[in-house]
Enzyme design. Structure first.
Site, PDB file in Angstrom:
ATOM      1  N   SER A   1      -6.699  23.949 -24.677  1.00 45.18           N
ATOM      2  CA  SER A   1      -6.244  23.021 -23.906  1.00 45.18           C
ATOM      3  C   SER A   1      -4.578  22.885 -24.143  1.00 45.18           C
ATOM      4  CB  SER A   1      -6.820  21.747 -24.362  1.00 45.18           C
ATOM      5  OG  SER A   1      -6.631  21.263 -25.660  1.00 45.18           O
TER       6      SER A   1
ATOM      7  N   SER B   1      -8.652  25.478 -28.850  1.00 47.10           N
ATOM      8  CA  SER B   1      -7.403  25.147 -28.167  1.00 47.10           C
ATOM      9  C   SER B   1      -6.008  25.557 -28.519  1.00 47.10           C
ATOM     10  CB  SER B   1      -7.452  23.618 -27.788  1.00 47.10           C
ATOM     11  OG  SER B   1      -8.355  23.188 -26.928  1.00 47.10           O
TER      12      SER B   1
ATOM     13  N   LYS C   1       2.345  18.498 -28.651  1.00 45.00           N
ATOM     14  CA  LYS C   1       1.448  18.493 -27.612  1.00 45.00           C
ATOM     15  C   LYS C   1       1.196  16.874 -27.071  1.00 45.00           C
ATOM     16  CE  LYS C   1      -3.680  19.827 -26.698  1.00 45.00           C
ATOM     17  NZ  LYS C   1      -4.765  20.484 -27.357  1.00 45.00           N
TER      18      LYS C   1
HETATM   19  N1  GLN Z   1     -12.074  24.373 -24.767  1.00 44.12           N
HETATM   20  C1  GLN Z   1     -12.976  23.807 -25.593  1.00 44.12           C
HETATM   21  C2  GLN Z   1     -13.198  22.549 -24.921  1.00 44.12           C
HETATM   22  O1  GLN Z   1     -13.036  22.425 -23.681  1.00 44.12           O
HETATM   23  C3  GLN Z   1     -12.043  23.335 -26.739  1.00 44.12           C
HETATM   24  C4  GLN Z   1     -10.898  22.428 -26.366  1.00 44.12           C
HETATM   25  C5  GLN Z   1     -10.005  22.133 -27.820  1.00 44.12           C
HETATM   26  O2  GLN Z   1     -10.279  22.891 -28.716  1.00 44.12           O
HETATM   27  N2  GLN Z   1      -9.362  21.066 -27.658  1.00 44.12           N
HETATM   28  O3  GLN Z   1     -13.802  21.776 -25.373  1.00 44.12           O
END
Ligand code: GLN
Length: 493
Positions: free
Chosen positions: A155, A179, A79
Site C-alpha cells: 500500500s 506494504s 506516507k
Molecule cells: N497488501 C496487504 C493488505 O492488503 C498488506 C498491506 C500492508 O502491508 N499495509 O493487507
C-alpha cells in the site's frame, strides 16, 4: 547533475561541506514534484511553503555552526497514514478522513523534525493501507514511474513511486503484510520492514496492530540505513516498541557478512511465480555464491501454504476493531442525510469507507464473532505460531533467507481490482515476515526484458537489521541496479 540525482547520504555530505544548501535541495525536489507528479500522482498533499521555511531555518542553523542532526536539510516524504500536526492533512487516502488534520505528530515525524529533515509532502496509499497496488485510494491511483500504465504496488505505493521517480531521496512507509517491500520491488527501490517493535507506531493510524511496522524507502541500502537510524528506538507511547539500543546502521555497512549461509526456501519458488522473476532472483543468489556465501535449501512448510489465509484472518480481525473508531463523531466525515444517531453512524461509515475497507471490516467482524472465533481467529493465531516456528528452525541453520519479494513484476492498472484474491496473492512472499515479527528488506536485483524492476527479498531474525543491511549492501556493491533511473526521469532531465 541535478540535486534530485543525489542520494540522501550524498545530500547530507554536500550540505555538511556547504556545497549545497537545504533550500536548494528542497527547491530541487519541489521542482521535480511539480514536473513529474501530475503524471505519477505519488503525493496526496505537498507543503511547499512549510518546506521552504524549514529548509531556510536549517540553513541558518548550519551557518550558525549548530549540529542540526542526521538528516539536516534532506527532503523526505511521509506516507499519509502518519500524523503530522503542522496543518497538513492526514487522510489515510480515505474519504472518512478527508481534510482531517491531526492534532499531534507521529513519533517518526517528531524524529524526522528533530534530525533536521524537511518533510515536503504526504504520499498516496491504499485506503488505510489495505491493498497491494495503491488503487484503493479514495483520491486516485498512483502510477509506476517505470511504466505509467502499471501500478507501483502498495500500500505504500506513493512513497515507493516518489523515491523511484527521484521526487525525494527517501520516504517513510508502513508494512503490515508487505506494504513497504512489495512496492519497493515493483518500483525498483530499497524498502525495509524492520522487526516488529523497532520503530514506534505512535501516530501511525492503526490497521492491524500486531503486524504494523514503519520503515524506510531509499534508492540505496545506505539511505535506508540512514533513515532507519533516524527513526528507530524506544518510545514509551507505543507499548510494543522495545528498549533495544539503536546501532549506527551506517557504521560497518561496507563490511561483508562472512561466512554467510543463505536459506533458500523451496516454497518461495512455487507455482504462480513469474519465470522472469524466478530467473533474475536465481541470478542474484548466484552473485552471493560468487561472493562466498553458501546456499542452503530449506523449507518453511507453513509459511507459504497458510500465510495468506492466516494473514487475512488476523489482519481483518484487527482492522475491524481498529476501524470501529470512525463513527462520524470523533473524526472526519459525517453523513449529513441521517434520521437518528444510529443512522448517522451507519451512513457515515457506508459513505466514508471504500469497498476494500468494507470487505475487510466484514471479514474481520465475521472471524471474531462468537461461534466463529475458535474456528477462524483462534485457529489463525495457532497457525501464526507455527509460521514463527518455521523461521526459528530455519534461523538455527542459516543467517538469512532469500527469495523474490513479489511473484510478479508490476501489473497493469485495473488488472487485479476485480479479483481480491489475485490482489492478496501479491503478498504471498511478504506476509510471513510480518506474522513472524521479523525483519525483511527488498532490494533491486534486475529487470524484466520489458524494463520492469524486480526485487530480491532478504529476511533475517528479530533485531538484526544491521546485519540485514550489510548483507543487502554486499549485493548492491557488486551490481549497478540502484543507479538506473526510470525513463520518465531521464526524459525530464
Ligand atoms: N497488501 C496487504 C493488505 O492488503 C498488506 C498491506 C500492508 O502491508 N499495509 O493487507
Amino acid at each position: 547533475m541535478a540535486v534530485t540525482d543525489l542520494t540522501a547520504c550524498e545530500i547530507r555530505k554536500a550540505i555538511a561541506e556547504r556545497r549545497l544548501s537545504a533550500v536548494e535541495a528542497t527547491e530541487g525536489c519541489l521542482r521535480a514534484i511539480g514536473r513529474l507528479d501530475p503524471k505519477i500522482k505519488a503525493f496526496l498533499s505537498t507543503d511547499p511553503d512549510g518546506g521552504r521555511r524549514r529548509a531556510a531555518e536549517i540553513d541558518r542553523r548550519l551557518a550558525a555552526g549548530e549540529n542540526v542532526g542526521l538528516l539536516a536539510g534532506i527532503p523526505v516524504a511521509v506516507k499519509d497514514n502518519m500524523c503530522t500536526a503542522d496543518g497538513q492533512p492526514t487522510t489515510c487516502a480515505s474519504r472518512i478522513l478527508g481534510g482531517w488534520r491531526a492534532p499531534y505528530d507521529a513519533h517518526v515525524v517528531e524524529r524526522l523534525k528533530a534530525e533536521g529533515a524537511v518533510i515536503v509532502g504526504k504520499t498516496n496509499l491504499d485506503e488505510f493501507a489495505m491493498g497491494s497496488s495503491t488503487e484503493n485510494s479514495a483520491y486516485g491511483a498512483t502510477r509506476n514511474p517505470w511504466d505509467l500504465g502499471r501500478v507501483p504496488g502498495g500500500s505504500s505505493g506513493g512513497s515507493a513511486a516518489a523515491v523511484a521517480a527521484r521526487l525525494v531521496p527517501i520516504a517513510l512507509g508502513s508494512d503490515t503484510g508487505g506494504s513497504i517491500r512489495q512496492p519497493a520491488a515493483l518500483c525498483g527501490v530499497v524498502g525495509m520492514k524492520p522487526t516488529y517493535g523497532r520503530v514506534s507506531r505512535y501516530g501511525l493510524v492503526a490497521f492491524a496492530s500486531s503486524l504494523d511496522q514503519i520503515g524506510p524507502f531509499g534508492r540505496t541500502v545506505a539511505d535506508a540505513a540512514l533513515l532507519l537510524r533516524a527513526t528507530a528506538g524506544h518510545d514509551p507511547r507505543d507499548s510494543t516498541s522495545v528498549r533495544e539500543p539503536v546501532p549506527d546502521y551506517l557504521e560497518g555497512l561496507e563490511e561483508p557478512v562472512r561466512p554467510l549461509r543463505i536459506g533458500v526456501p523451496r516454497e518461495f519458488f512455487s507455482a504462480g511465480i513469474d519465470p522472469e522473476v524466478e530467473s533474475v532472483v536465481r541470478e542474484a543468489l548466484a552473485v552471493y555464491e560468487r561472493l562466498g556465501a553458501a546456499l542452503v535449501p530449506i523449507t518453511l512448510p507453513h509459511s507459504t501454504d497458510y500465510s495468506i489465509a492466516t494473514y487475512y484472518i488476523v489482519a481483518t480481525s484487527e482492522a475491524s476493531s481498529n476501524l470501529a473508531r470512525y463513527d462520524g463523531v470523533h473524526y472526519g466525515y459525517r453523513s449529513s442525510d441521517h434520521t437518528d444517531m444510529i443512522d448517522m453512524y451507519m451512513r457515515s461509515r457506508a459513505q466514508g469507507f471504500g469497498d476494500e475497507v468494507k470487505r475487510r471490516i466484514m471479514l474481520g467482524t465475521y472471524a471474531l464473532s462468537s461461534g466463529y472465533y475458535d474456528a477462524y481467529y483462534k485457529k489463525a493465531l495457532a497457525v501464526r505460531r507455527l509460521i514463527r516456528r518455521d523461521f526459528e528452525q530455519a534461523f538455527a541453520k542459516v543467517d538469512c533467507i532469500m527469495g523474490p519479494t513479489s511473484p510478479t513484476p508490476a501489473f497493469h492498472v485495473g488488472e487485479r481490482t476485480a479479483d481480491p484474491l489475485a490482489m492478496y496473492l501479491s503478498d504471498v512472499y511478504t506476509v510471513s515476515a510480518n506474522l513472524a515479527a521479523i525483519a525483511g528488506i527488498s532490494i533491486p536485483c534486475g529487470f524484466t526484458a520489458g524494463g520492469l524492476p524486480i526485487g530480491l527479498q532478504i529476511i533475517t531474525d528479530v533485531f538484526t537489521e544491521g546485519r540485514l543491511l550489510r548483507i543487502a549492501r554486499m549485493y548492491e556493491r557488486e551490481t549497478g541496479w540502484t543507479k538506473r533511473a526510470p525513463p520518465i526521469v531521464e526524459d525530464a532531465a
